[in-house]
Design a protein around this motif. Structure first.
Motif, short mmCIF file in Angstrom:
data_model
loop_
_atom_site.label_atom_id
_atom_site.label_comp_id
_atom_site.label_asym_id
_atom_site.label_seq_id
_atom_site.Cartn_x
_atom_site.Cartn_y
_atom_site.Cartn_z
N PHE A 21 0.81 -1.21 0.00
CA PHE A 21 0.00 0.00 0.00
C PHE A 21 0.85 1.27 0.00
O PHE A 21 0.31 2.37 -0.12
CB PHE A 21 -0.94 0.02 1.21
N ASN A 22 2.16 1.13 0.15
CA ASN A 22 3.03 2.31 0.17
C ASN A 22 3.06 3.04 -1.16
O ASN A 22 3.56 4.16 -1.24
CB ASN A 22 4.46 1.90 0.55
N ARG A 23 2.53 2.43 -2.20
CA ARG A 23 2.43 3.12 -3.49
C ARG A 23 1.39 4.22 -3.47
O ARG A 23 1.35 5.07 -4.37
CB ARG A 23 2.07 2.12 -4.60
N LEU A 24 0.51 4.20 -2.48
CA LEU A 24 -0.61 5.13 -2.43
C LEU A 24 -0.24 6.41 -1.68
O LEU A 24 0.43 6.36 -0.64
CB LEU A 24 -1.81 4.46 -1.77
N VAL A 25 -0.71 7.53 -2.18
CA VAL A 25 -0.45 8.82 -1.55
C VAL A 25 -1.31 8.94 -0.30
O VAL A 25 -2.52 8.74 -0.34
CB VAL A 25 -0.77 9.97 -2.52
N GLY A 26 -0.67 9.27 0.84
CA GLY A 26 -1.40 9.51 2.08
C GLY A 26 -1.63 8.28 2.93
O GLY A 26 -2.39 8.34 3.90
N VAL A 27 -0.97 7.16 2.61
CA VAL A 27 -1.22 5.93 3.36
C VAL A 27 -0.84 6.08 4.83
O VAL A 27 -1.38 5.38 5.70
CB VAL A 27 -0.47 4.74 2.71
N ASP A 28 0.08 7.00 5.13
CA ASP A 28 0.49 7.21 6.52
C ASP A 28 -0.59 7.88 7.35
O ASP A 28 -0.47 7.97 8.58
CB ASP A 28 1.77 8.04 6.56
N LYS A 29 -1.65 8.36 6.72
CA LYS A 29 -2.74 9.01 7.45
C LYS A 29 -3.70 8.01 8.07
O LYS A 29 -4.54 8.37 8.90
CB LYS A 29 -3.53 9.92 6.50
N ILE A 30 -3.60 6.75 7.67
CA ILE A 30 -4.55 5.73 8.15
C ILE A 30 -4.13 5.25 9.53
O ILE A 30 -3.00 4.78 9.72
CB ILE A 30 -4.62 4.55 7.17
N GLY A 31 -5.02 5.36 10.50
CA GLY A 31 -4.76 4.89 11.85
C GLY A 31 -5.66 3.72 12.20
O GLY A 31 -6.61 3.40 11.48
N GLU A 32 -5.36 3.08 13.32
CA GLU A 32 -6.16 1.95 13.76
C GLU A 32 -7.27 2.37 14.72
O GLU A 32 -8.23 1.63 14.93
CB GLU A 32 -5.27 0.90 14.43
#
Length: 321
Positions: free
Chosen positions: A56-67
């Motif tokens: 999923f690191n190919r996607l822009v903003g993936v670091d915004k997803i939290g648990e």
């Protein structure tokens, strides 16, 4: 039921985008695209009960997803510390700072620093958008009480049955991918696509439609793909997305097998022993020179008669000067 997805978003102040457990690439791409489209205009958060995978690191903003699905309340937990050892908890305010004091019972130690864990709970959103999923149990938050006060909307290619007591506004319909559906809804609320959003959606459509090979692919799929590319969207295949490795020291030779035949007992770049026997090191930049030297006492210049012109007489091959 609301008339359109745009009317749902316009009427919302705080939005939660929620992914199912173990989502696929297409679902994550669609959810992130919605998040990026609304970010900065509304209070919005995006959450998933599962951790993100490397692909999923190919996607822009993936670091915004939290648990965590909400941050309305802070929760302090003592991991591995028996609750019955706590006598009481008190708080006070000193110098405008909040202080929480945990007092253990006599003969017991206070919790250790490494046992303290901070978390958040409580959803402050008034609208929750479920993205993807095939069953309601893929969204654990639906079974709790945290979403009781929120309006729930579902966008996906499969309808899900709402748990008892829940009302879900379904915007699901058959499509080649969730990203294709989301592209239509983002066009409805935004009128166009930012390049980052276009990149996520284009990647999601490629992956979700199996590179446009699913039977649900139609003219609208290709039309949207063209619009996304025109908006600056770029698609990177999974096999092309590889971390760069540090360069190895020294020259690297990748000769095709058989191009330079290897001799038995030697590597492909070895010099045959016969060529090395009696060889002398020479300066590569210097031309070859005659190594023969004249005997001592003899002149190295030829006789003057050798330099005079010769006339061929035809008499047994002799010549006269």
């Amino acid at each position: 039921m609301e008339k359109s997805f745009k009317s749902v978003i316009d009427a919302s102040r705080n939005i939660l985008v929620l992914l199912p457990r173990d989502p696929n690439f297409d679902q994550v791409a669609a959810a992130l695209s919605l998040y990026l489209a609304i970010e900065g205009k509304k209070d919005i958060a995006i959450s998933c009960p599962s951790q993100m995978r490397v692909e999923f690191n190919r996607l822009v903003g993936v670091d915004k997803i939290g648990e965590e699905i909400g941050s309305k309340n802070m929760v302090v937990k003592f991991v591995g510390y028996p609750a019955e050892q706590i006598e009481r908890v008190s708080y006070d305010i000193e110098n405008q700072e909040f202080r929480l004091t945990v007092i253990p019972k006599p003969q017991h130690e206070a919790p250790q620093k490494n046992q303290v864990e901070l978390a958040y709970s409580g959803v402050s959103a008034d609208t929750t958008v479920l993205v993807g999923g095939e069953r309601a149990d893929q969204f654990p938050a639906l079974n709790g009480g945290e979403l009781n006060e929120t309006k729930i909307v579902h966008i996906g290619i499969n309808d899900i049955t709402a748990p008892e007591g829940r009302n879900i506004i379904s915007l699901a319909r058959p499509s080649s991918s969730v990203s294709e559906l989301m592209a239509d809804y983002i066009k409805e609320i935004e009128g166009g696509f930012h390049p980052d959003i276009a990149t996520n959606l284009l990647s999601g459509i490629h992956e979700g439609s199996d590179n446009f090979n699913k039977k649900e692919v139609n003219a609208n799929t290709f039309k949207l793909a063209g619009e996304l590319m025109a908006a600056g969207g770029k698609y990177t295949r999974k096999e092309e997305f590889k971390p760069r490795l540090p360069a190895q020291a020294g020259p690297q030779f990748n000769f095709p097998q058989g191009m330079i035949p290897a001799m038995q007992g030697m590597g492909p770049m070895s010099v045959p022993p016969r060529a090395m026997k009696g060889a002398k090191k020479q300066d590569d930049a210097s031309p070859e020179r005659d190594t023969h030297e004249a005997p001592e006492g003899e002149s190295v210049n030829p006789p003057t008669s050798w330099l005079k012109p010769k006339i061929y007489s035809g008499n047994k091959g002799t010549s006269v000067s």
